[in-house]
Design an enzyme around this catalytic site. Sequence first.
Site, PDB file in Angstrom:
ATOM      1  N   ARG A 297       1.678 -83.353  16.060  1.00 22.87           N
ATOM      2  CA  ARG A 297       0.394 -83.699  16.689  1.00 22.87           C
ATOM      3  C   ARG A 297       0.265 -83.082  18.081  1.00 22.87           C
ATOM      4  O   ARG A 297      -0.794 -82.619  18.470  1.00 22.87           O
ATOM      5  CB  ARG A 297       0.238 -85.216  16.793  1.00 22.87           C
ATOM      6  CG  ARG A 297      -0.336 -85.840  15.538  1.00 22.87           C
ATOM      7  CD  ARG A 297      -0.892 -87.210  15.864  1.00 22.87           C
ATOM      8  NE  ARG A 297      -1.114 -88.003  14.680  1.00 22.87           N
ATOM      9  CZ  ARG A 297      -2.204 -87.921  13.920  1.00 22.87           C
ATOM     10  NH1 ARG A 297      -3.148 -87.064  14.226  1.00 22.87           N
ATOM     11  NH2 ARG A 297      -2.357 -88.689  12.867  1.00 22.87           N
TER      12      ARG A 297
ATOM     13  N   ARG B  17      -9.526 -95.729  -0.873  1.00 22.30           N
ATOM     14  CA  ARG B  17      -8.613 -96.816  -0.498  1.00 22.30           C
ATOM     15  C   ARG B  17      -9.319 -98.130  -0.802  1.00 22.30           C
ATOM     16  O   ARG B  17     -10.545 -98.165  -0.920  1.00 22.30           O
ATOM     17  CB  ARG B  17      -8.296 -96.739   1.000  1.00 22.30           C
ATOM     18  CG  ARG B  17      -7.555 -95.454   1.354  1.00 22.30           C
ATOM     19  CD  ARG B  17      -7.011 -95.482   2.772  1.00 22.30           C
ATOM     20  NE  ARG B  17      -6.307 -94.228   3.044  1.00 22.30           N
ATOM     21  CZ  ARG B  17      -6.610 -93.401   4.043  1.00 22.30           C
ATOM     22  NH1 ARG B  17      -7.599 -93.688   4.869  1.00 22.30           N
ATOM     23  NH2 ARG B  17      -5.931 -92.293   4.220  1.00 22.30           N
TER      24      ARG B  17
ATOM     25  N   ARG C  66       0.798 -96.113  19.785  1.00 26.01           N
ATOM     26  CA  ARG C  66       0.206 -96.514  18.499  1.00 26.01           C
ATOM     27  C   ARG C  66       1.259 -96.988  17.507  1.00 26.01           C
ATOM     28  O   ARG C  66       0.962 -97.670  16.541  1.00 26.01           O
ATOM     29  CB  ARG C  66      -0.508 -95.314  17.844  1.00 26.01           C
ATOM     30  CG  ARG C  66      -1.822 -94.946  18.476  1.00 26.01           C
ATOM     31  CD  ARG C  66      -2.386 -93.769  17.711  1.00 26.01           C
ATOM     32  NE  ARG C  66      -3.696 -93.384  18.190  1.00 26.01           N
ATOM     33  CZ  ARG C  66      -4.407 -92.383  17.684  1.00 26.01           C
ATOM     34  NH1 ARG C  66      -3.908 -91.675  16.697  1.00 26.01           N
ATOM     35  NH2 ARG C  66      -5.592 -92.089  18.161  1.00 26.01           N
TER      36      ARG C  66
END
Length: 202
Positions: free
Chosen positions: A150, A46, A139
């Site tokens: 998750r 990245r 989040r």
Amino acid sequence: MIHKGLRPLVFCGPSGSGKSTLIKRLFDEFPDTFKFSVSHTTRIPRPGEEDGVHYHFTNKERMQEQIENGEFIETAIYSGNLYGTSKQAVEDVQSLGKICVLDIDIQGVKQIKRIDLNPLYIFVKPPSTMELERRLKARNTETEESLKRRLLIAKSELEYGETPGNFDVVIQNDKLEEAYQILRNFVVSNYNIHCHTDQTTS
């Protein structure tokens, strides 16, 4: 195998358990004692990521070959990319006289238990699955689908993490301050770390 240096420290815990915050606190308090091993990955870097610093960036063929040669202590696949910790990455940290920290998932822990690494295992868990769900929602990075996934993963991780004998210490991260004290005491007593004077002998 790797026994030359101090025993590595393996952290594991569901996403949202606050594990990264605890690790960061430990690094901040003992800046010269701990160091992450640099993982390998086949994903594209990245912006701002440096090879050998954030990751060892590699390709699938080369990494597959190294895995077959037994050069990795654990590997995993996330969204089509390979990730892994090499024996060399751990030795690099140990050769600096530091404690190598690994932040891995349950699959990685199971792989490491099969080899002769002999680390200390720490499991960080949220106070409850409800609290975990609240933290993940806060989040704002999860879709309904990824949140479900998750939480499902977290359930099986918690089962494994809470099974006696799988980890050296299980830290319930309800109040950060208390959780950090448990972590700190565990680490200080196991590694014989003196605050700010690091005469650690192995």
